[in-house]
Write a protein that holds these residues in place. Sequence first.
Motif, PDB file in Angstrom:
ATOM      1  N   ALA A  57      39.585   9.017 -12.724  1.00  0.00           N
ATOM      2  CA  ALA A  57      40.993   8.803 -13.068  1.00  0.00           C
ATOM      3  C   ALA A  57      41.041   8.390 -14.532  1.00  0.00           C
ATOM      4  CB  ALA A  57      41.610   7.724 -12.183  1.00  0.00           C
ATOM      5  N   VAL A  58      41.746   9.179 -15.357  1.00  0.00           N
ATOM      6  CA  VAL A  58      41.753   8.970 -16.804  1.00  0.00           C
ATOM      7  C   VAL A  58      43.101   8.412 -17.246  1.00  0.00           C
ATOM      8  CG1 VAL A  58      41.420  10.052 -19.048  1.00  0.00           C
ATOM      9  CG2 VAL A  58      40.155  10.901 -17.065  1.00  0.00           C
ATOM     10  N   ASP A  59      43.047   7.379 -18.060  1.00  0.00           N
ATOM     11  CA  ASP A  59      44.244   6.820 -18.690  1.00  0.00           C
ATOM     12  C   ASP A  59      44.126   7.106 -20.188  1.00  0.00           C
ATOM     13  OD1 ASP A  59      46.259   5.276 -19.852  1.00  0.00           O
ATOM     14  OD2 ASP A  59      46.102   3.687 -18.350  1.00  0.00           O
ATOM     15  N   TRP A  60      44.790   8.169 -20.640  1.00  0.00           N
ATOM     16  CA  TRP A  60      44.657   8.579 -22.026  1.00  0.00           C
ATOM     17  C   TRP A  60      45.323   7.594 -22.978  1.00  0.00           C
ATOM     18  CZ3 TRP A  60      41.235  12.085 -23.212  1.00  0.00           C
ATOM     19  CH2 TRP A  60      40.867  13.029 -22.247  1.00  0.00           C
ATOM     20  N   LEU A  61      46.390   6.974 -22.538  1.00  0.00           N
ATOM     21  CA  LEU A  61      47.092   6.045 -23.415  1.00  0.00           C
ATOM     22  C   LEU A  61      46.255   4.797 -23.671  1.00  0.00           C
ATOM     23  CD1 LEU A  61      50.720   6.330 -21.985  1.00  0.00           C
ATOM     24  CD2 LEU A  61      49.705   7.540 -23.930  1.00  0.00           C
ATOM     25  N   GLU A  62      45.570   4.303 -22.629  1.00  0.00           N
ATOM     26  CA  GLU A  62      44.708   3.130 -22.771  1.00  0.00           C
ATOM     27  C   GLU A  62      43.292   3.506 -23.194  1.00  0.00           C
ATOM     28  OE1 GLU A  62      45.610   0.003 -22.573  1.00  0.00           O
ATOM     29  OE2 GLU A  62      47.695   0.512 -22.121  1.00  0.00           O
ATOM     30  N   ARG A  63      43.000   4.815 -23.236  1.00  0.00           N
ATOM     31  CA  ARG A  63      41.699   5.331 -23.644  1.00  0.00           C
ATOM     32  C   ARG A  63      40.576   4.764 -22.774  1.00  0.00           C
ATOM     33  NH1 ARG A  63      42.124   7.960 -28.354  1.00  0.00           N
ATOM     34  NH2 ARG A  63      39.925   7.790 -28.877  1.00  0.00           N
ATOM     35  N   LYS A  64      40.755   4.911 -21.472  1.00  0.00           N
ATOM     36  CA  LYS A  64      39.726   4.478 -20.536  1.00  0.00           C
ATOM     37  C   LYS A  64      39.786   5.354 -19.286  1.00  0.00           C
ATOM     38  CE  LYS A  64      42.542   0.927 -18.237  1.00  0.00           C
ATOM     39  NZ  LYS A  64      42.651  -0.510 -17.899  1.00  0.00           N
ATOM     40  N   ALA A  65      38.712   5.326 -18.516  1.00  0.00           N
ATOM     41  CA  ALA A  65      38.646   6.117 -17.289  1.00  0.00           C
ATOM     42  C   ALA A  65      37.856   5.354 -16.239  1.00  0.00           C
ATOM     43  CB  ALA A  65      38.000   7.479 -17.554  1.00  0.00           C
ATOM     44  N   THR A  66      38.208   5.561 -14.985  1.00  0.00           N
ATOM     45  CA  THR A  66      37.520   4.925 -13.869  1.00  0.00           C
ATOM     46  C   THR A  66      36.893   6.004 -12.995  1.00  0.00           C
ATOM     47  OG1 THR A  66      39.100   3.099 -13.857  1.00  0.00           O
ATOM     48  CG2 THR A  66      37.760   3.409 -11.882  1.00  0.00           C
ATOM     49  N   MET A  67      35.564   5.916 -12.801  1.00  0.00           N
ATOM     50  CA  MET A  67      34.840   6.879 -11.983  1.00  0.00           C
ATOM     51  C   MET A  67      34.487   6.227 -10.647  1.00  0.00           C
ATOM     52  SD  MET A  67      32.334   8.634 -14.862  1.00  0.00           S
ATOM     53  CE  MET A  67      31.384   7.129 -15.132  1.00  0.00           C
ATOM     54  N   THR A  68      34.648   6.992  -9.586  1.00  0.00           N
ATOM     55  CA  THR A  68      34.319   6.496  -8.244  1.00  0.00           C
ATOM     56  C   THR A  68      33.543   7.568  -7.476  1.00  0.00           C
ATOM     57  OG1 THR A  68      36.428   7.293  -7.349  1.00  0.00           O
ATOM     58  CG2 THR A  68      36.365   5.015  -8.133  1.00  0.00           C
ATOM     59  N   CYS A  69      32.789   7.135  -6.478  1.00  0.00           N
ATOM     60  CA  CYS A  69      32.060   8.068  -5.622  1.00  0.00           C
ATOM     61  C   CYS A  69      31.596   7.330  -4.372  1.00  0.00           C
ATOM     62  CB  CYS A  69      30.867   8.678  -6.347  1.00  0.00           C
ATOM     63  SG  CYS A  69      29.541   7.508  -6.661  1.00  0.00           S
ATOM     64  N   LEU A  70      30.953   8.061  -3.469  1.00  0.00           N
ATOM     65  CA  LEU A  70      30.353   7.476  -2.268  1.00  0.00           C
ATOM     66  C   LEU A  70      28.853   7.757  -2.288  1.00  0.00           C
ATOM     67  CD1 LEU A  70      32.904   8.571   0.505  1.00  0.00           C
ATOM     68  CD2 LEU A  70      32.708   6.331  -0.581  1.00  0.00           C
ATOM     69  N   LYS A  71      28.071   6.744  -1.919  1.00  0.00           N
ATOM     70  CA  LYS A  71      26.626   6.919  -1.807  1.00  0.00           C
ATOM     71  C   LYS A  71      26.118   6.089  -0.634  1.00  0.00           C
ATOM     72  CE  LYS A  71      22.332   6.914  -4.431  1.00  0.00           C
ATOM     73  NZ  LYS A  71      21.639   6.553  -5.690  1.00  0.00           N
ATOM     74  N   MET A  72      25.166   6.660   0.086  1.00  0.00           N
ATOM     75  CA  MET A  72      24.675   6.020   1.304  1.00  0.00           C
ATOM     76  C   MET A  72      23.871   4.764   0.985  1.00  0.00           C
ATOM     77  SD  MET A  72      22.401   7.608   4.430  1.00  0.00           S
ATOM     78  CE  MET A  72      23.672   8.807   4.837  1.00  0.00           C
ATOM     79  N   ASP A  73      24.166   3.697   1.701  1.00  0.00           N
ATOM     80  CA  ASP A  73      23.412   2.457   1.586  1.00  0.00           C
ATOM     81  C   ASP A  73      22.133   2.576   2.421  1.00  0.00           C
ATOM     82  OD1 ASP A  73      23.495  -0.548   0.788  1.00  0.00           O
ATOM     83  OD2 ASP A  73      23.013  -0.553   2.926  1.00  0.00           O
ATOM     84  N   LYS A  74      20.981   2.299   1.817  1.00  0.00           N
ATOM     85  CA  LYS A  74      19.707   2.496   2.503  1.00  0.00           C
ATOM     86  C   LYS A  74      19.546   1.575   3.703  1.00  0.00           C
ATOM     87  CE  LYS A  74      17.240   4.066  -1.632  1.00  0.00           C
ATOM     88  NZ  LYS A  74      16.086   3.833  -2.549  1.00  0.00           N
ATOM     89  N   GLU A  75      20.100   0.376   3.635  1.00  0.00           N
ATOM     90  CA  GLU A  75      19.922  -0.592   4.718  1.00  0.00           C
ATOM     91  C   GLU A  75      20.829  -0.304   5.908  1.00  0.00           C
ATOM     92  OE1 GLU A  75      20.416  -4.482   3.154  1.00  0.00           O
ATOM     93  OE2 GLU A  75      18.688  -4.361   1.787  1.00  0.00           O
ATOM     94  N   THR A  76      22.085  -0.009   5.642  1.00  0.00           N
ATOM     95  CA  THR A  76      23.050   0.186   6.737  1.00  0.00           C
ATOM     96  C   THR A  76      23.187   1.641   7.154  1.00  0.00           C
ATOM     97  OG1 THR A  76      24.918   0.413   5.214  1.00  0.00           O
ATOM     98  CG2 THR A  76      24.349  -1.808   5.946  1.00  0.00           C
ATOM     99  N   GLY A  77      22.823   2.562   6.267  1.00  0.00           N
ATOM    100  CA  GLY A  77      22.983   3.978   6.582  1.00  0.00           C
ATOM    101  C   GLY A  77      24.419   4.447   6.457  1.00  0.00           C
ATOM    102  N   ARG A  78      25.281   3.630   5.897  1.00  0.00           N
ATOM    103  CA  ARG A  78      26.689   3.999   5.734  1.00  0.00           C
ATOM    104  C   ARG A  78      26.991   4.320   4.277  1.00  0.00           C
ATOM    105  NH1 ARG A  78      30.052  -0.489   9.348  1.00  0.00           N
ATOM    106  NH2 ARG A  78      29.107   0.052  11.393  1.00  0.00           N
ATOM    107  N   PHE A  79      27.997   5.163   4.093  1.00  0.00           N
ATOM    108  CA  PHE A  79      28.410   5.490   2.734  1.00  0.00           C
ATOM    109  C   PHE A  79      29.238   4.349   2.161  1.00  0.00           C
ATOM    110  CE2 PHE A  79      27.497   9.833   4.180  1.00  0.00           C
ATOM    111  CZ  PHE A  79      26.790  10.306   3.081  1.00  0.00           C
TER     112      PHE A  79
END
Length: 602
Positions: free
Chosen positions: A571-593
């Motif tokens: 998600a990019v905010d051009w006026l504030e000149r910043k962006a937020t990146m997100t994703c899902l990755k599996m946790d090795k201990e719980t096996g959940r994303f």
Amino acid sequence: MRGASGVRTSHKKERSGYGSMFRCLKDPSVLITLSCLTCKARHVKCDESKPVCFRCQKLGVLCGGYRTKKEWYPPSSSTSAKVLLPRTQYLSQPLTSLFDTTDEQRYFALFSEKIVAELLPYFDPNPWRYMILQACAAEPSIRHAATAIGALGKTFESAQSGRGRRPGVIHHRAPALGGPTDAAQRVKGRISRKEQIEEAVLHHQYALQQYHKAIKQMQNIASGNTIRTALITCIIIACFENLHGNQDSASTQLQSGIALLQEWKKSERDATKYPMGFSSPAPDEIEDYLVQFFGRVEIQSMSFRDARPAECHLQLQEEGKEVIQQMPALLTSINQARVYLDLITRRMMHFTAAMNYFQASYAQYLHASATSVAGPWIDSKLYPNVTKILQHPPSNDPYFSGQQDLNSEMSSWFMAFTPLLNRSIEAGGQDCISALTLSIVATTVSISLRAAFIKAEEEYSLFESDFNSIVNQAELLLKTLELRTPKTKPTLAFSFDLGVIPPLYLTSVKCRVLEIRKKALELLTKYPRREGLWDSVTTAALGRWVIEMEEEASDEGFVPEQSTVRKPCIAVDWLERKATMTCLKMDKETGRFMGRRKEITW
């Protein structure tokens, strides 16, 4: 018969887009036309009504009246293309009296002479340029919006010339939207960085003033607008919002235009014979080019964000199927190939969006055996023979049969297009750029289709050759495009059309070969640009982040399935000149994303 000046002319009418036209017998280079100036400029037949023609009244455009003196037109004008658009050289003369100030005229000149063509770099920009400039001549609000875009062009140019970097700070660089002024040139003109920035602020303020003036006039005359004017208004406003960094507003404008066009089509006779993006059911009101343009706009909108319900996609996924079945065995022109590819792409995107509506039913397969799976959402961790199942899907499953139909359409398109691609690459220049763009997009569509039912990221290794083809062709395209762009020419590095960014992004996050992924990132960064709602530099930042997280657990380049990243987003905010990146990755201990998050600034 006697002409306006008393010179005897022939009684034989010339066939042209201007209406009734006679050639002088005494001087064959002299043509006397009886059509109004507006119809003549738009290359359409005029009914020659006085004092204004009925065609202009019907379309809601200003009739330019009739000339009395003789004019000469080149012989080629009698065989002009079937387009409801003017010639730019005709437009340039009356426009000088349409501006209130010299600044307004100067900014519009930048738009009309340079920027309007640069907005569509991958294909022939002339139909687009004619359409926009004709609308600017007829509608003041659109002209003000175009002037605002011209002022933004000067803003980006001045800002890039005066931009500096703070030492010791790592920047995720935003795309260079304006051609930088050479440092020596700046010294020679004795223009400091501070002065460049101050100049950019003034350009930006003027852009906002013109844009607000355009919006105000659009609101005042909205009730009297024709459907064609309203559609072009959506385009020009979306263009400004995109350049200004308001991607959500741009997306809203484009979706409004799509809905408006679809409602208009429903009211026309035999509308089903004219699928979105192919042709117009009433070309006298809205030309084919504008319908095709909005077909591509819909593709772009779906690739970014589509809030329409699944029922809508279910209704639209079959649109254009009958037309595609009549596709010729050999595609003979870039535009012909493009129109058919657009139809297939739209069908594919509606198909995958409609599939997502039924993904909840995937739960019923979790405890089923591989042979009893009746739907497409197969996880190779649960079913090791997933590749075999995908290659030989159940013939009675509607989802698989839909995928097979689309794959068959894509195969037919590639066979019909390959000879044209080879000829275009050999010819070089614009034909090469256009053909490579179509090939890259088609390969991306093909990957998306064949991967529609894949649940495991490691299955994307099946498409290694396709990803490699995307990278190689994108590199050739961008180098060719760079050679055709003069170094001293200001450019926005912005395309209204999608080209290389989505394919290279898909390669960077889905390809399983690290070398190919990094090559895709290199191209996104080396040739910074924005395409519609997509930005290459922030997209490359997202792809780089995905690779970094997957490399944490890689073994000699191989990334285990449990270490792959899912659903990367930015998600990019051009006026504030910043962006937020997100994703899902599996946790090795719980096996959940688990959700991951990272912010970048520039």
